[in-house]
Structures are given as structure tokens and as C-alpha cells.
Scaffold this motif. Structure first.
Motif, PDB file in Angstrom:
ATOM      1  N   VAL A 479      42.655  46.330  39.828  1.00 45.61           N
ATOM      2  CA  VAL A 479      41.618  46.007  38.838  1.00 45.61           C
ATOM      3  C   VAL A 479      42.041  46.503  37.463  1.00 45.61           C
ATOM      4  O   VAL A 479      41.974  45.781  36.475  1.00 45.61           O
ATOM      5  CB  VAL A 479      40.263  46.643  39.231  1.00 45.61           C
ATOM      6  CG1 VAL A 479      39.215  46.365  38.176  1.00 45.61           C
ATOM      7  CG2 VAL A 479      39.793  46.113  40.585  1.00 45.61           C
ATOM      8  N   ASP A 482      44.901  44.486  35.994  1.00 46.73           N
ATOM      9  CA  ASP A 482      44.415  43.169  35.582  1.00 46.73           C
ATOM     10  C   ASP A 482      43.654  43.270  34.257  1.00 46.73           C
ATOM     11  O   ASP A 482      43.918  42.539  33.301  1.00 46.73           O
ATOM     12  CB  ASP A 482      43.512  42.596  36.685  1.00 46.73           C
ATOM     13  CG  ASP A 482      42.870  41.286  36.276  1.00 46.73           C
ATOM     14  OD1 ASP A 482      41.666  41.084  36.561  1.00 46.73           O
ATOM     15  OD2 ASP A 482      43.560  40.461  35.653  1.00 46.73           O
ATOM     16  N   TYR A 483      42.707  44.223  34.202  1.00 46.82           N
ATOM     17  CA  TYR A 483      41.888  44.365  32.991  1.00 46.82           C
ATOM     18  C   TYR A 483      42.733  44.796  31.809  1.00 46.82           C
ATOM     19  O   TYR A 483      42.547  44.328  30.692  1.00 46.82           O
ATOM     20  CB  TYR A 483      40.766  45.381  33.221  1.00 46.82           C
ATOM     21  CG  TYR A 483      39.625  44.890  34.077  1.00 46.82           C
ATOM     22  CD1 TYR A 483      38.522  45.710  34.313  1.00 46.82           C
ATOM     23  CD2 TYR A 483      39.618  43.628  34.660  1.00 46.82           C
ATOM     24  CE1 TYR A 483      37.459  45.281  35.090  1.00 46.82           C
ATOM     25  CE2 TYR A 483      38.571  43.196  35.440  1.00 46.82           C
ATOM     26  CZ  TYR A 483      37.489  44.033  35.656  1.00 46.82           C
ATOM     27  OH  TYR A 483      36.436  43.616  36.436  1.00 46.82           O
ATOM     28  N   ARG A 486      44.606  41.888  30.437  1.00 51.11           N
ATOM     29  CA  ARG A 486      43.729  40.930  29.749  1.00 51.11           C
ATOM     30  C   ARG A 486      43.263  41.479  28.403  1.00 51.11           C
ATOM     31  O   ARG A 486      43.169  40.737  27.420  1.00 51.11           O
ATOM     32  CB  ARG A 486      42.534  40.593  30.647  1.00 51.11           C
ATOM     33  CG  ARG A 486      42.923  39.636  31.782  1.00 51.11           C
ATOM     34  CD  ARG A 486      41.966  39.702  32.957  1.00 51.11           C
ATOM     35  NE  ARG A 486      40.614  39.250  32.590  1.00 51.11           N
ATOM     36  CZ  ARG A 486      39.596  39.266  33.448  1.00 51.11           C
ATOM     37  NH1 ARG A 486      39.748  39.719  34.676  1.00 51.11           N
ATOM     38  NH2 ARG A 486      38.415  38.831  33.063  1.00 51.11           N
ATOM     39  N   TYR A 495      35.303  46.399  32.084  1.00 51.47           N
ATOM     40  CA  TYR A 495      35.042  47.800  32.452  1.00 51.47           C
ATOM     41  C   TYR A 495      34.941  47.927  33.964  1.00 51.47           C
ATOM     42  O   TYR A 495      34.701  46.941  34.672  1.00 51.47           O
ATOM     43  CB  TYR A 495      33.760  48.308  31.779  1.00 51.47           C
ATOM     44  CG  TYR A 495      32.581  47.390  31.961  1.00 51.47           C
ATOM     45  CD1 TYR A 495      32.330  46.370  31.037  1.00 51.47           C
ATOM     46  CD2 TYR A 495      31.708  47.538  33.036  1.00 51.47           C
ATOM     47  CE1 TYR A 495      31.255  45.516  31.203  1.00 51.47           C
ATOM     48  CE2 TYR A 495      30.633  46.681  33.200  1.00 51.47           C
ATOM     49  CZ  TYR A 495      30.404  45.671  32.274  1.00 51.47           C
ATOM     50  OH  TYR A 495      29.350  44.826  32.423  1.00 51.47           O
ATOM     51  N   VAL A 496      35.097  49.152  34.391  1.00 51.45           N
ATOM     52  CA  VAL A 496      35.099  49.433  35.836  1.00 51.45           C
ATOM     53  C   VAL A 496      33.903  50.314  36.187  1.00 51.45           C
ATOM     54  O   VAL A 496      33.704  51.340  35.570  1.00 51.45           O
ATOM     55  CB  VAL A 496      36.395  50.165  36.236  1.00 51.45           C
ATOM     56  CG1 VAL A 496      36.433  50.405  37.732  1.00 51.45           C
ATOM     57  CG2 VAL A 496      37.612  49.377  35.802  1.00 51.45           C
TER      58      VAL A 496
ATOM     59  N   SER B  56      31.217  52.083  43.329  1.00 55.14           N
ATOM     60  CA  SER B  56      31.068  51.152  42.217  1.00 55.14           C
ATOM     61  C   SER B  56      31.601  49.808  42.664  1.00 55.14           C
ATOM     62  O   SER B  56      32.259  49.718  43.690  1.00 55.14           O
ATOM     63  CB  SER B  56      31.834  51.648  40.998  1.00 55.14           C
ATOM     64  OG  SER B  56      31.430  50.946  39.836  1.00 55.14           O
ATOM     65  N   GLY B  57      31.307  48.778  41.885  1.00 54.62           N
ATOM     66  CA  GLY B  57      31.738  47.448  42.297  1.00 54.62           C
ATOM     67  C   GLY B  57      32.209  46.632  41.114  1.00 54.62           C
ATOM     68  O   GLY B  57      31.805  46.884  39.984  1.00 54.62           O
ATOM     69  N   ARG B  58      33.073  45.687  41.401  1.00 54.81           N
ATOM     70  CA  ARG B  58      33.654  44.893  40.322  1.00 54.81           C
ATOM     71  C   ARG B  58      32.752  43.770  39.864  1.00 54.81           C
ATOM     72  O   ARG B  58      32.802  43.339  38.718  1.00 54.81           O
ATOM     73  CB  ARG B  58      34.973  44.294  40.838  1.00 54.81           C
ATOM     74  CG  ARG B  58      35.779  43.651  39.761  1.00 54.81           C
ATOM     75  CD  ARG B  58      37.181  43.364  40.237  1.00 54.81           C
ATOM     76  NE  ARG B  58      37.899  42.642  39.193  1.00 54.81           N
ATOM     77  CZ  ARG B  58      39.158  42.263  39.270  1.00 54.81           C
ATOM     78  NH1 ARG B  58      39.860  42.531  40.349  1.00 54.81           N
ATOM     79  NH2 ARG B  58      39.736  41.614  38.285  1.00 54.81           N
TER      80      ARG B  58
END
Lengths: 496, 88
Positions: A479, A482-483, A486, A495-496, B56-58
Motif C-alpha cells: 500500500v 503504491d501510494y 502515485r 492515506y493509510v 485499519s483498512g484501505r
């Protein structure tokens, strides 16, 4: 409605009484003084055991906190400073979050002796910002690189809950094109305003408030009465239970603070702890942040320049250290009231949030943008450094700047975030979001000098992140990568 | 697949924690994902309840005007979950 009628309707006694326990509020002054006077066993063994408890991210008891406040051995203070920084690192990692204050109105019905806004101060030019003026202020703030704002108001019918909610919507609605063509918006609005009733607070919740902040100023009742001789603010308990009402309104991120210099600083630290304790007892949720402004010269206020309880720089560093150790999970905010040297020093003992490029006059950002002279302000600013200058300085200290607003947009709020802070999980997200938002800042707003040092800092953070099992085990590396890619390519607000 | 009950389509409906826990369980059983249910106020997603191991989740998925779920799942499961909670 005229001001007098409005004042008569503000305080709802049942919204104070419901929180009292056996008819009493949670500030037992005799008990606080007794604990400060009796907890004087400050042996190294005792202090170290208290520090060890804090390092497990467990809130300290009243007695333990009083013991720390009574330490006189400067070597032990040095150990406490180191421990405070370590506590902060465990909970919030290496990042410092930035925000900008946005003063929307200085009309006020109160007579606080330390404040430039007090209604008797005829030297103060009174103003409330219009929507258009709020937009201009917000654009200036966004241009600096900020993503988080705290909106501030005097207590007055013209800046009531409806106005506050409307001004928040205006701020959230602003989109600014930055010099590199990327667009920016404010992503979190915290509110510093007068105590309100539950129904009014629900209005702020509906428009997406971040944190609701009300400072008790002083927990000592005699002093409180003396410095708040009239107006709504004269009601100690209405103010004391402002955050309890916020919780009942469903705002589960609340912030407390005291104005240091009105009374004995050790007493005020205990007051903040008692406040924390009562919020936890009644709602299971402590304060999201604690603030500790020191009294500074304010227009029309003799008290602001002559208080017998003025806090020295060394005592200021101590009180912040004790707060850090006593309430390990809470955010600690040090504002630009303080001069650069003391801010740079005190940030090392566990602060988590700073403001910069700060203007506190009404409409002052726009005046600055047009090189106009500023009006008198609520108090004086000690640190006039720009955001870039402070970011740069922190980077030289090895601290990464963050503009993170992920938590409240990802369900990490209230008791959920408290648990995550307490078990040192939230800090893992702080780390990722610091990298992502710092990348945005470096690309959109940073000076060449800050970019240089910032790139090296990001490189180090990414290196650390790639080694940490938590990110691998929770599939967060993919994640982040990737972020990050981008964002580097121009996408914003991931945001995570 | 119908997971969420009819009344969730109502804009202003308030659900008690037990009903929300049912929703969490239904989605967890159907998709084997960690998730949380939040009350939504513009940008603020205030946590109400969720699966035991949720951190948490994406992905954020609005269920209706008042509630949303934050879910940790694979990219290609997001649409399946969205379709699964829509009402026919």
C-alpha cells in the motif's frame, strides 16, 4: 436575539449537574495540594520505577505524577527528558504534525484579565470574518503547505455554533492551486471555541469537526474567579465540563489545556491529569491532545506582563516532560507563543504538534499576503518562523514533518485510537502517513534547502519501514509503495 | 447477495450497537475480511464497532448517508463487497 438574551440562554445547568459526582466536580484542590505536599520520596529508584511504568504507555497515577513534579535532582530530570522523548517515539514515532491557527472572530462577551479580546479592551479592533475573508485566509494557509487548521473564536452570539459550523464548511470548501499546479485543500479542522451545549456541539459534529478544544485556563477556583470576573466564562463548571458535553454530543476527539502563569504550574499539571482521569472514567476516552500555553503580553492586559506565577523556561520544559510521562498516549501541542529556542528545546521532550507561519490577528494572513500591517492580537507571537524554516530545523534534528489527517477519516477515533495509541500500533500508521504527506510538502511547497535535507530524511524513514515486520505482516508495504509512487506522480491525499 | 437489512436504506435511521454488530458479522462471514463500521460526518468516520482484529483498512464504503464500513481486503474484493451490500 440581543446579546443579553443570548447570554442568558447559553448555560444549561442540567448539562453541568449530570457529570458531578455526589454533587462535586472532579477538581479536589485540597487533595491536589495534599498529593503535591506528600509525594516527596524522589529517590532514584522511585523515579525510575515511575519512568518504567510510563514507558509501558500506561497513564501515571496522581501520586506518581506529583512525585515527578517534586523532583529536584537535575540528573534525574535529564533521565526524565530522555524517557519523555522515548515515550513519544513509541506512541507517535518520529513525526511532528503541523497545523495553522485561523482566527475568525474577536468579538467577545467575556472579561478575561489576561486576554486582548476582553470586552473592556477598547484598543482592540473588533471583527468577524466573512465567508470571502475566510476563503482568503485559508488560501494563504494552504499556500504555505498546511493541511490542518484550528479555527478560533471569541465567545459571542455573532460567532455562535451556527457561525462556527458555517465557517468550517467554508474552510473545507476551499481548493487552492499551488505554484506547481497541484491542488490543495484543508483536510482537518480542529475547533478552539467557547463551551457549548450538547445540541450546539452536534452542529459541529455534523460538518466533520476534528478535535474540539477548550482550555480551562486555570484549575484553581480562586484564581479562576479572579481572572474571569464576569461574562459567561465566569462559570467555572460550565467550562470544566465542556469536553464531557462534547463526548455526549458524539465528538470523541477532545482537547484540554491550561494557561500557565495564572497559578502554580505544578497544580495546573495535576489539574490537567484530574481532567484526563475524569474523561476516562466517564467516557473511557482521554484527551486527544493537551496544550500548555504560557501567558504572554496581550494588548490591554496588565496581568499578562506581571503575573507572580510566570513559568521560567526550565520549569516549562519540566512541566511538558511530566505531562508526556503522565499521559503517554495524548498529543502535546507547543504553539508559536513560544520563541524558537524554547520550542526547539521542548519539542525534544515529547511534543507531537506545532504550528508555524502563524498569524493570529483576524484577517492577518491576507494582510501578510498584501504586506499590510497587522492589527493588535489576542497575545504576542514568539516564533515568527515560516513553516518551511521550522520544517527544515526539525529535519536537521532528524524529525520528519507530517500533515497527516488519516486517523479521523479511517475510523481511528475516540476509544479506538486510544487503544491503538496505548498498544503502540497507531504510531506505525503515523510513520507511513508522515512519509506520504512529507512527500507532498517537499514536492509542492518546500524550499530547495528543505527539499535536500527532506529527501534524505524520507530515504531513512523508508529504509526503516521496509525492515519492520509490522508492515510486512499487515500487507502495508504494498500500500505504501503504491501510494508513494502515485503521490510522486502528482496524485494527492492518499492515506493509510 | 443481500447482506444489509432493508431499513439501512433509510437515510436517517439510527442503529443500535447490536444491529451494527450483526452487520459486521454478516460481512465478515460472507467475505472473510476485517472491517469496522463508522458513523460518517463528512470527512469524519467515527468508529462504532468492528471485527476483533481490525486495525485499519484501505477501503471506505458508504452503506448509506449515516454509516460506512472501512474494510481490509484485496483490490478485487472491493466491488464484490459493494455489490453484496447493495439492496435489490
Amino acid at each position: 436575539m440581543d446579546t443579553k438574551s443570548w447570554i442568558e440562554e447559553v448555560i444549561k445547568q442540567d448539562e453541568i449537574d449530570k457529570y458531578l459526582i455526589n454533587g462535586k466536580d472532579f477538581i479536589d484542590e485540597e487533595e491536589i495540594h495534599s498529593k503535591l505536599n506528600s509525594n516527596k520520596d524522589c529517590s532514584k529508584e522511585k523515579i525510575r520505577s515511575i519512568i518504567d511504568k510510563s514507558l509501558t504507555i500506561t497513564r501515571l497515577s496522581f501520586d506518581e505524577t506529583a512525585t515527578l513534579l517534586n523532583v529536584t535532582d537535575e540528573d534525574m530530570w535529564e533521565e526524565m527528558y530522555v524517557a519523555a522523548e522515548e515515550v513519544k517515539r513509541r506512541v507517535y514515532d518520529n513525526r511532528i504534525v503541523f497545523f495553522a491557527p485561523l482566527y475568525c472572530g474577536n468579538l467577545c462577551v467575556n472579561s478575561c484579565k489576561y486576554c486582548g479580546f476582553r470586552k473592556e479592551n477598547s484598543a482592540e479592533e473588533r471583527k468577524i470574518l466573512t465567508d470571502g475573508e475566510i476563503r482568503k485566509e485559508t488560501e494563504y494557509i494552504l499556500n504555505q503547505g498546511h493541511k490542518r487548521v484550528i479555527v478560533v473564536y471569541g465567545e459571542h452570539p455573532k460567532t455562535d455554533a451556527k457561525y462556527i459550523a458555517s465557517s468550517m464548511e467554508t474552510v473545507y470548501g476551499v481548493e487552492k492551486k499551488l505554484k506547481n499546479g497541484n491542488k490543495s485543500r484543508i483536510r482537518r479542522i480542529n475547533v478552539n471555541a467557547a463551551p457549548m451545549c450538547v445540541d450546539d456541539l452536534k452542529m459541529l459534529k455534523e460538518v466533520g469537526i476534528g478535535t474540539y478544544q477548550v482550555f480551562q485556563e486555570t484549575y484553581n477556583k480562586e484564581t479562576y474567579k479572579d481572572v474571569h470576573p464576569s461574562g459567561l466564562k465566569a462559570n467555572y463548571r460550565w467550562r470544566l465540563y465542556a469536553l464531557h458535553r462534547a463526548m455526549d454530543a458524539g465528538i470523541d476527539d477532545v482537547a484540554i489545556g491550561a494557561l500557565f502563569g495564572l497559578y502554580d504550574w505544578r497544580f495546573e499539571v495535576m489539574g490537567l491529569l484530574y481532567h484526563t482521569d475524569d474523561l476516562e472514567k466517564q467516557f473511557g476516552i482521554g484527551p486527544h491532545t493537551i496544550s500548555f500555553p504560557r501567558i504572554t503580553p496581550a494588548s490591554g492586559s496588565d496581568l499578562s506582563t506581571s503575573s507572580k506565577y510566570a513559568v521560567s523556561d526550565s520549569d516549562f520544559k519540566k512541566l511538558v516532560t511530566v505531562l508526556r510521562l503522565a499521559v503517554p498516549y495524548t498529543g502535546l501541542i507547543i504553539t508559536a507563543r513560544e520563541n524558537p529556542e524554547i520550542r526547539d528545546e521542548v519539542v525534544k521532550v515529547g511534543c507531537t504538534q506545532l504550528d508555524a507561519s502563524t498569524k493570529i490577528g483576524i484577517g492577518a494572513y491576507d494582510k501578510a499576503a498584501n504586506n499590510k500591517e497587522e492589527d493588535k492580537q489576542q497575545f504576542t507571537i514568539g516564533d515568527n518562523r515560516t513553516l518551511d524554516e521550522v520544517v527544515n530545523k526539525l529535519a536537521t534534528m532528524g524529525k520528519i514533518t507530517s500533515f497527516c489527517t488519516a486517523g479521523y477519516r479511517c475510523g481511528r477515533t475516540g476509544d479506538k485510537i486510544m487503544k491503538l495509541l496505548g498498544n503502540e500500533t497507531e504510531g506505525k500508521f503515523c510513520k507511513l502517513n508522515a512519509v506520504l504527506t512529507f512527500r507532498e510538502y517537499l514536492d509542492d511547497c518546500a524550499s530547495e534547502e528543505t527539499k535536500k535535507i527532506g529527501e534524505e530524511l524520507i530515504r531513512k524513514e523508508l529504509e526503516e519501514i521496509n525492515k519492520m515486520d509490522f508492515y510486512k505482516n499487515n500487507k502495508l508495504l504494498e500500500v505504501l509503495n503504491d501510494y508513494y509512487k502515485r503521490i510522486s506522480e502528482g496524485e494527492r491525499d492518499l492515506y493509510v | 447477495m443481500i447482506i444489509i437489512k432493508e431499513f439501512l436504506k433509510e437515510k436517517e435511521i439510527c442503529m443500535c450497537n447490536e444491529e451494527l454488530n450483526d452487520v459486521v458479522r454478516d460481512i465478515y462471514k460472507a467475505f472473510n475480511v476485517e472491517l469496522a463500521i463508522c458513523e460518517v460526518f463528512e470527512r469524519r468516520w467515527s468508529y462504532i464497532t468492528g471485527t476483533k482484529n481490525f486495525i485499519s483498512g484501505r477501503y471506505r464504503i458508504k452503506i448509506n448517508e449515516k454509516y460506512g464500513i472501512i474494510v481490509n481486503c484485496e483490490d478485487n474484493d472491493v466491488e464484490k463487497i459493494k455489490e453484496g451490500i447493495e439492496f435489490h
